[in-house]
Design a protein around this motif. Structure first.
Motif, mmCIF file in Angstrom:
data_model
loop_
_atom_site.group_PDB
_atom_site.id
_atom_site.type_symbol
_atom_site.label_atom_id
_atom_site.label_comp_id
_atom_site.label_asym_id
_atom_site.label_seq_id
_atom_site.Cartn_x
_atom_site.Cartn_y
_atom_site.Cartn_z
ATOM 1 N N VAL A 73 0.821 -1.218 0.000
ATOM 2 C CA VAL A 73 0.000 0.000 0.000
ATOM 3 C C VAL A 73 0.856 1.270 0.000
ATOM 4 O O VAL A 73 0.341 2.376 -0.193
ATOM 5 C CB VAL A 73 -0.955 0.045 1.220
ATOM 6 C CG1 VAL A 73 -1.885 -1.158 1.210
ATOM 7 C CG2 VAL A 73 -0.187 0.090 2.534
ATOM 8 N N GLU A 74 2.178 1.144 0.208
ATOM 9 C CA GLU A 74 2.985 2.314 0.587
ATOM 10 C C GLU A 74 3.152 3.352 -0.521
ATOM 11 O O GLU A 74 3.208 4.551 -0.223
ATOM 12 C CB GLU A 74 4.348 1.872 1.140
ATOM 13 C CG GLU A 74 5.237 1.089 0.171
ATOM 14 C CD GLU A 74 5.019 -0.424 0.218
ATOM 15 O OE1 GLU A 74 3.964 -0.872 0.714
ATOM 16 O OE2 GLU A 74 5.908 -1.149 -0.265
ATOM 17 N N HIS A 75 3.232 2.952 -1.786
ATOM 18 C CA HIS A 75 3.474 3.965 -2.828
ATOM 19 C C HIS A 75 2.214 4.787 -3.101
ATOM 20 O O HIS A 75 2.282 5.998 -3.313
ATOM 21 C CB HIS A 75 3.986 3.317 -4.115
ATOM 22 C CG HIS A 75 5.252 2.539 -3.905
ATOM 23 N ND1 HIS A 75 5.717 1.641 -4.831
ATOM 24 C CD2 HIS A 75 6.138 2.525 -2.869
ATOM 25 C CE1 HIS A 75 6.852 1.104 -4.367
ATOM 26 N NE2 HIS A 75 7.117 1.617 -3.185
ATOM 27 N N LEU A 76 1.074 4.126 -3.082
ATOM 28 C CA LEU A 76 -0.183 4.857 -3.263
ATOM 29 C C LEU A 76 -0.431 5.801 -2.085
ATOM 30 O O LEU A 76 -0.799 6.968 -2.281
ATOM 31 C CB LEU A 76 -1.343 3.859 -3.417
ATOM 32 C CG LEU A 76 -2.755 4.440 -3.452
ATOM 33 C CD1 LEU A 76 -2.906 5.501 -4.544
ATOM 34 C CD2 LEU A 76 -3.786 3.318 -3.668
ATOM 35 N N ARG A 187 11.927 5.253 -8.170
ATOM 36 C CA ARG A 187 11.391 3.884 -8.276
ATOM 37 C C ARG A 187 11.940 2.960 -7.184
ATOM 38 O O ARG A 187 13.033 3.147 -6.668
ATOM 39 C CB ARG A 187 11.775 3.284 -9.633
ATOM 40 C CG ARG A 187 11.091 3.923 -10.808
ATOM 41 C CD ARG A 187 11.808 3.592 -12.102
ATOM 42 N NE ARG A 187 13.132 4.213 -12.125
ATOM 43 C CZ ARG A 187 14.036 4.014 -13.061
ATOM 44 N NH1 ARG A 187 13.782 3.182 -14.056
ATOM 45 N NH2 ARG A 187 15.214 4.614 -13.003
ATOM 46 N N THR A 188 11.176 1.930 -6.932
ATOM 47 C CA THR A 188 11.610 0.883 -6.018
ATOM 48 C C THR A 188 12.846 0.199 -6.605
ATOM 49 O O THR A 188 13.138 0.335 -7.790
ATOM 50 C CB THR A 188 10.465 -0.114 -5.763
ATOM 51 O OG1 THR A 188 10.794 -0.929 -4.660
ATOM 52 C CG2 THR A 188 10.181 -0.988 -6.972
ATOM 53 N N PHE A 189 13.589 -0.511 -5.770
ATOM 54 C CA PHE A 189 14.835 -1.102 -6.262
ATOM 55 C C PHE A 189 15.106 -2.448 -5.600
ATOM 56 O O PHE A 189 14.541 -2.764 -4.543
ATOM 57 C CB PHE A 189 16.025 -0.166 -6.010
ATOM 58 C CG PHE A 189 16.215 0.192 -4.557
ATOM 59 C CD1 PHE A 189 15.588 1.300 -4.027
ATOM 60 C CD2 PHE A 189 17.015 -0.593 -3.728
ATOM 61 C CE1 PHE A 189 15.753 1.628 -2.683
ATOM 62 C CE2 PHE A 189 17.186 -0.268 -2.384
ATOM 63 C CZ PHE A 189 16.552 0.845 -1.863
ATOM 64 N N ARG A 234 15.992 8.502 -2.583
ATOM 65 C CA ARG A 234 14.710 9.215 -2.747
ATOM 66 C C ARG A 234 13.543 8.235 -2.653
ATOM 67 O O ARG A 234 12.480 8.566 -2.142
ATOM 68 C CB ARG A 234 14.694 9.986 -4.062
ATOM 69 C CG ARG A 234 15.592 11.207 -3.998
ATOM 70 C CD ARG A 234 15.606 11.990 -5.294
ATOM 71 N NE ARG A 234 16.702 12.931 -5.290
ATOM 72 C CZ ARG A 234 16.614 14.223 -4.950
ATOM 73 N NH1 ARG A 234 15.448 14.729 -4.624
ATOM 74 N NH2 ARG A 234 17.671 14.995 -4.953
ATOM 75 N N HIS A 235 13.745 7.011 -3.169
ATOM 76 C CA HIS A 235 12.667 6.027 -3.015
ATOM 77 C C HIS A 235 12.461 5.662 -1.543
ATOM 78 O O HIS A 235 11.329 5.436 -1.105
ATOM 79 C CB HIS A 235 12.898 4.771 -3.848
ATOM 80 C CG HIS A 235 11.701 3.879 -3.783
ATOM 81 N ND1 HIS A 235 10.564 4.113 -4.522
ATOM 82 C CD2 HIS A 235 11.403 2.831 -2.963
ATOM 83 C CE1 HIS A 235 9.630 3.240 -4.187
ATOM 84 N NE2 HIS A 235 10.113 2.442 -3.251
ATOM 85 N N LYS A 236 13.548 5.617 -0.795
ATOM 86 C CA LYS A 236 13.392 5.330 0.642
ATOM 87 C C LYS A 236 12.573 6.426 1.318
ATOM 88 O O LYS A 236 11.755 6.156 2.197
ATOM 89 C CB LYS A 236 14.760 5.176 1.315
ATOM 90 C CG LYS A 236 15.378 3.804 1.063
ATOM 91 C CD LYS A 236 16.642 3.623 1.868
ATOM 92 C CE LYS A 236 17.002 2.160 2.048
ATOM 93 N NZ LYS A 236 16.173 1.475 3.048
ATOM 94 N N LEU A 238 10.286 8.201 -0.248
ATOM 95 C CA LEU A 238 8.919 7.943 -0.742
ATOM 96 C C LEU A 238 8.229 6.889 0.145
ATOM 97 O O LEU A 238 7.067 7.060 0.546
ATOM 98 C CB LEU A 238 9.012 7.486 -2.199
ATOM 99 C CG LEU A 238 7.726 7.301 -3.009
ATOM 100 C CD1 LEU A 238 8.043 7.429 -4.513
ATOM 101 C CD2 LEU A 238 7.031 5.983 -2.767
ATOM 102 N N ASP A 239 8.958 5.822 0.459
ATOM 103 C CA ASP A 239 8.391 4.772 1.318
ATOM 104 C C ASP A 239 8.099 5.303 2.722
ATOM 105 O O ASP A 239 7.049 4.987 3.302
ATOM 106 C CB ASP A 239 9.373 3.593 1.431
ATOM 107 C CG ASP A 239 9.322 2.664 0.232
ATOM 108 O OD1 ASP A 239 8.337 2.699 -0.539
ATOM 109 O OD2 ASP A 239 10.282 1.882 0.072
ATOM 110 N N VAL A 240 9.028 6.086 3.279
ATOM 111 C CA VAL A 240 8.819 6.637 4.628
ATOM 112 C C VAL A 240 7.559 7.503 4.646
ATOM 113 O O VAL A 240 6.739 7.420 5.563
ATOM 114 C CB VAL A 240 10.055 7.455 5.093
ATOM 115 C CG1 VAL A 240 9.715 8.310 6.311
ATOM 116 C CG2 VAL A 240 11.220 6.523 5.413
HETATM 117 ZN ZN LIG Z 1 8.836 1.318 -2.035
#
Ligand SMILES: [Zn+2]
Length: 285
Positions: A73-76, A187-189, A234-236, A238-240
């Motif tokens: 659910v985290e990116h949405l 993006r996720t990695f 930056r993705h980290k 985004l997740d936070v």
């Molecule tokens: Zn992520």
């Protein structure tokens, strides 16, 4: 800031990163005081997007109620947080939110195109009043009150990729207004040598170079390279942002972390809500 929902329903379809299943979601306008919630339409179950409904955090943040789950659910949620939307129904007809391009860019673009709906009352925000910390054997995170020069949510992260990638740190001050340009496209990695293990764990069945950065020998395998020079960090962030939004409020304060992930951030929220002395809920007019 006022409460925000969206103007009209917005549909997304795609494969889930971990389950590989095809899923359709529709974001729908919601009334004030309803918050953000998932509606598993195939099973008739409402699941609030809140920290106390997180059922697992292994490689993604997964919500559940009565054994019915919504995964990744985290990116949405990060997109909704970045756009200040706090009332929204997310109807979903399968197990996992589509990974789309691996970032929150497509959610942000489509929602922005379709428009936000400003509501009547002011948003409740959660301001950190006392330091809260969670640590485990490999990392930690803290929520701290802002220093007087700071506004909004401020994020400081340090990585340690154990030699798999160059270690980096990142500071994002006052995420408000900064999210779309500096964070949403990241993006996720994953790491090439871990792909077989993740597959053996029944994960990343929907993963590909179209929706994830894959790092091999400290470099991305994706032919177009990175979207930001420090895209992984930056993705980290985004997740936070997405994981913190499960607090149920936008947070005002500082988040500091080392090797953070979904597990650490969710446990940090559990620490936060152990005492009402840790925070103050109020409105900014
Ligand atoms: Zn992520």
């Amino acid at each position: 800031m006022r409460n925000f929902s969206i103007q009209k329903p917005i549909s997304f379809s795609g494969v889930g990163l971990h389950s590989g299943v095809n899923t359709n979601i529709i974001l729908k306008p919601a009334e004030e005081n309803t918050g953000i919630f998932f509606n598993r339409t195939d099973l008739g179950k409402i699941i609030p997007a809140r920290w106390d409904h997180v059922v697992s955090t292994k490689f993604s943040t997964n919500l559940g109620l009565d054994d019915i789950e919504v995964k990744t659910v985290e990116h949405l949620l990060s997109a909704l947080a970045g756009l200040h939307i706090n009332n929204c129904e997310i109807s979903i007809d399968n197990l996992e939110v589509p990974i789309l391009d691996g970032s929150s860019k497509i959610f942000v673009d489509e929602i922005s195109k379709s428009g936000l709906k400003e509501q009547i009352n002011y948003q409740n925000i959660l301001e950190i009043k006392k330091p809260v910390r969670f640590e485990c054997d490999y990392g930690f995170a803290e929520l701290l009150p802002n220093e007087s020069v700071n506004e909004g949510l401020n994020i400081y992260l340090q990585s340690n990729f154990d030699g798999k990638y160059e270690d980096q740190d990142i500071t994002i001050q006052n995420l408000n207004g900064n999210y779309i340009d500096s964070i949403s496209k990241a993006r996720t990695f994953g790491f090439y040598h871990e792909i077989e293990y993740l597959k053996s764990q029944n994960l990343i069945k929907g993963g590909s170079l179209d929706n994830a950065i894959v790092i091999k020998d400290c470099k991305p395998l994706n032919k177009d390279g990175l979207r930001y020079e420090n895209e992984l960090m930056r993705h980290k962030v985004l997740d936070v942002v997405g994981d913190l939004y499960l607090a149920g409020y936008p947070i005002i304060g500082q988040y500091k972390g080392f090797k953070t992930g979904h597990f650490i951030t969710n446990n940090l929220l559990k620490e936060l809500f152990k005492s009402e002395d840790n925070y103050l809920i109020h409105q900014i007019h």
